[in-house]
Design a protein around this motif. Structure first.
Motif, PDB file in Angstrom:
ATOM      1  N   TYR A 101      16.438 -35.987  38.879  1.00  0.00           N
ATOM      2  CA  TYR A 101      17.469 -36.647  38.084  1.00  0.00           C
ATOM      3  C   TYR A 101      18.713 -35.775  37.948  1.00  0.00           C
ATOM      4  O   TYR A 101      18.602 -34.573  37.689  1.00  0.00           O
ATOM      5  CB  TYR A 101      16.967 -36.936  36.666  1.00  0.00           C
ATOM      6  N   MET A 103      21.250 -35.372  35.197  1.00  0.00           N
ATOM      7  CA  MET A 103      21.040 -35.707  33.797  1.00  0.00           C
ATOM      8  C   MET A 103      22.255 -35.362  32.939  1.00  0.00           C
ATOM      9  O   MET A 103      22.685 -34.209  32.886  1.00  0.00           O
ATOM     10  CB  MET A 103      19.838 -34.910  33.286  1.00  0.00           C
ATOM     11  N   GLN A 105      23.559 -35.006  29.076  1.00  0.00           N
ATOM     12  CA  GLN A 105      22.887 -34.714  27.808  1.00  0.00           C
ATOM     13  C   GLN A 105      23.918 -34.425  26.721  1.00  0.00           C
ATOM     14  O   GLN A 105      24.930 -33.782  26.980  1.00  0.00           O
ATOM     15  CB  GLN A 105      21.906 -33.551  27.967  1.00  0.00           C
ATOM     16  N   PHE A 114      20.246 -36.387  23.066  1.00  0.00           N
ATOM     17  CA  PHE A 114      20.126 -37.643  23.783  1.00  0.00           C
ATOM     18  C   PHE A 114      20.397 -37.357  25.249  1.00  0.00           C
ATOM     19  O   PHE A 114      21.321 -36.605  25.587  1.00  0.00           O
ATOM     20  CB  PHE A 114      21.130 -38.671  23.251  1.00  0.00           C
ATOM     21  N   TYR A 115      19.611 -37.936  26.158  1.00  0.00           N
ATOM     22  CA  TYR A 115      19.816 -37.680  27.585  1.00  0.00           C
ATOM     23  C   TYR A 115      19.630 -38.958  28.388  1.00  0.00           C
ATOM     24  O   TYR A 115      18.910 -39.876  27.999  1.00  0.00           O
ATOM     25  CB  TYR A 115      18.881 -36.582  28.102  1.00  0.00           C
ATOM     26  N   ALA A 116      20.304 -39.007  29.520  1.00  0.00           N
ATOM     27  CA  ALA A 116      20.195 -40.138  30.442  1.00  0.00           C
ATOM     28  C   ALA A 116      20.368 -39.592  31.852  1.00  0.00           C
ATOM     29  O   ALA A 116      21.254 -38.767  32.104  1.00  0.00           O
ATOM     30  CB  ALA A 116      21.252 -41.195  30.140  1.00  0.00           C
ATOM     31  N   ALA A 152      15.721 -44.320  36.960  1.00  0.00           N
ATOM     32  CA  ALA A 152      16.623 -44.080  35.837  1.00  0.00           C
ATOM     33  C   ALA A 152      15.784 -43.672  34.631  1.00  0.00           C
ATOM     34  O   ALA A 152      14.641 -44.145  34.473  1.00  0.00           O
ATOM     35  CB  ALA A 152      17.434 -45.330  35.523  1.00  0.00           C
ATOM     36  N   VAL A 154      16.112 -42.592  30.306  1.00  0.00           N
ATOM     37  CA  VAL A 154      16.851 -42.351  29.064  1.00  0.00           C
ATOM     38  C   VAL A 154      15.857 -41.811  28.050  1.00  0.00           C
ATOM     39  O   VAL A 154      14.664 -42.150  28.081  1.00  0.00           O
ATOM     40  CB  VAL A 154      17.548 -43.618  28.521  1.00  0.00           C
ATOM     41  N   GLY A 155      16.349 -40.961  27.145  1.00  0.00           N
ATOM     42  CA  GLY A 155      15.432 -40.399  26.174  1.00  0.00           C
ATOM     43  C   GLY A 155      16.132 -39.715  25.029  1.00  0.00           C
ATOM     44  O   GLY A 155      17.362 -39.573  25.009  1.00  0.00           O
ATOM     45  N   TYR A 156      15.307 -39.323  24.082  1.00  0.00           N
ATOM     46  CA  TYR A 156      15.791 -38.611  22.898  1.00  0.00           C
ATOM     47  C   TYR A 156      14.832 -37.473  22.618  1.00  0.00           C
ATOM     48  O   TYR A 156      13.613 -37.662  22.587  1.00  0.00           O
ATOM     49  CB  TYR A 156      15.850 -39.561  21.699  1.00  0.00           C
ATOM     50  N   ASN A 165      10.915 -41.190  25.736  1.00  0.00           N
ATOM     51  CA  ASN A 165      11.715 -41.589  26.893  1.00  0.00           C
ATOM     52  C   ASN A 165      11.281 -42.949  27.429  1.00  0.00           C
ATOM     53  O   ASN A 165      10.164 -43.403  27.192  1.00  0.00           O
ATOM     54  CB  ASN A 165      11.658 -40.521  27.992  1.00  0.00           C
TER      55      ASN A 165
END
Length: 196
Positions: A101, A103, A105, A114-116, A152, A154-156, A165
């Motif tokens: 990924y 990423m 952040q 937070f990240y994607a 893909a 996304v997460g915290y 995530n």
């Protein structure tokens, strides 16, 4: 072609890591997943999602504060139900994937994150089979053992480094080796992780 793509992914990842990474960390994750196949017009029937699970680990290489490279190694159990001509058969898959990924952040004042991310993956199947009757698809060369596609994420992440995530994957390699119809793997996931 697939081996070349895997080699390029590995070299690119380690090249970026070696020259730019400032902070390196790693962790573990476990996910529940739902998976199926997307069919083209020549692949009869449809595939319904069923539950599976994934476990694995990841490394996070911070390039700058708001950008990181995150390769992962995941081991999967996927299941689905494929219906063809009104007949439903259960499908089961065991395998591994290596996603990488890019990423983004963003940190909160309380040091939560937070990240994607988005990036390619390469997959290798260990076992793929239908039930009722049982057909081992790799032994009959009916399914492709190698997969390639995009994921893909996304997460915290909380300040104690526990992560929540969610992810999505789509394969771009035809899983159907013999038939004229094309099947492309697809999955969604929801999981927990911990970064050391």
């Amino acid at each position: 072609m697939k081996k070349t793509l895997l080699g390029v992914m590995i070299l690119l990842t380690f090249g970026i890591i070696q020259t730019n990474a400032q902070t390196i960390s790693g962790g573990i994750k476990a996910e529940a997943n739902l998976s199926n196949f997307l069919h083209n017009d020549k692949a009869p029937g449809k595939t319904n999602m069923k539950f599976g699970a994934s476990v694995g680990g990841f490394a996070k290489f911070d390039v700058v504060e708001n950008f990181a490279i995150q390769p992962e190694l995941l081991f999967h159990y996927y299941s689905a139900e494929r219906k063809t001509n009104g007949v439903a058969r259960n499908y089961e898959y065991w395998g591994m994937e290596i996603p990488v990924y890019a990423m983004g952040q963003w940190y909160t004042p309380s040091n939560n994150r937070f990240y994607a991310g988005f990036g390619p993956y390469v997959g290798l199947g260990f076992q793929s089979k239908y039930y009722e009757p049982m057909v081992k698809l790799y032994e009959t060369n009916a399914h492709n053992q190698l997969d390639f596609g995009f994921r893909a994420l996304v997460g915290y992440e909380f300040s104690n480094r526990i992560q929540l995530n969610a992810g999505y994957k789509i394969g771009v390699v035809n899983a159907n080796d013999k038939d004229p119809g094309r099947l492309y793997s697809q999955g969604v996931s929801l999981g927990l992780g911990y970064r050391f």
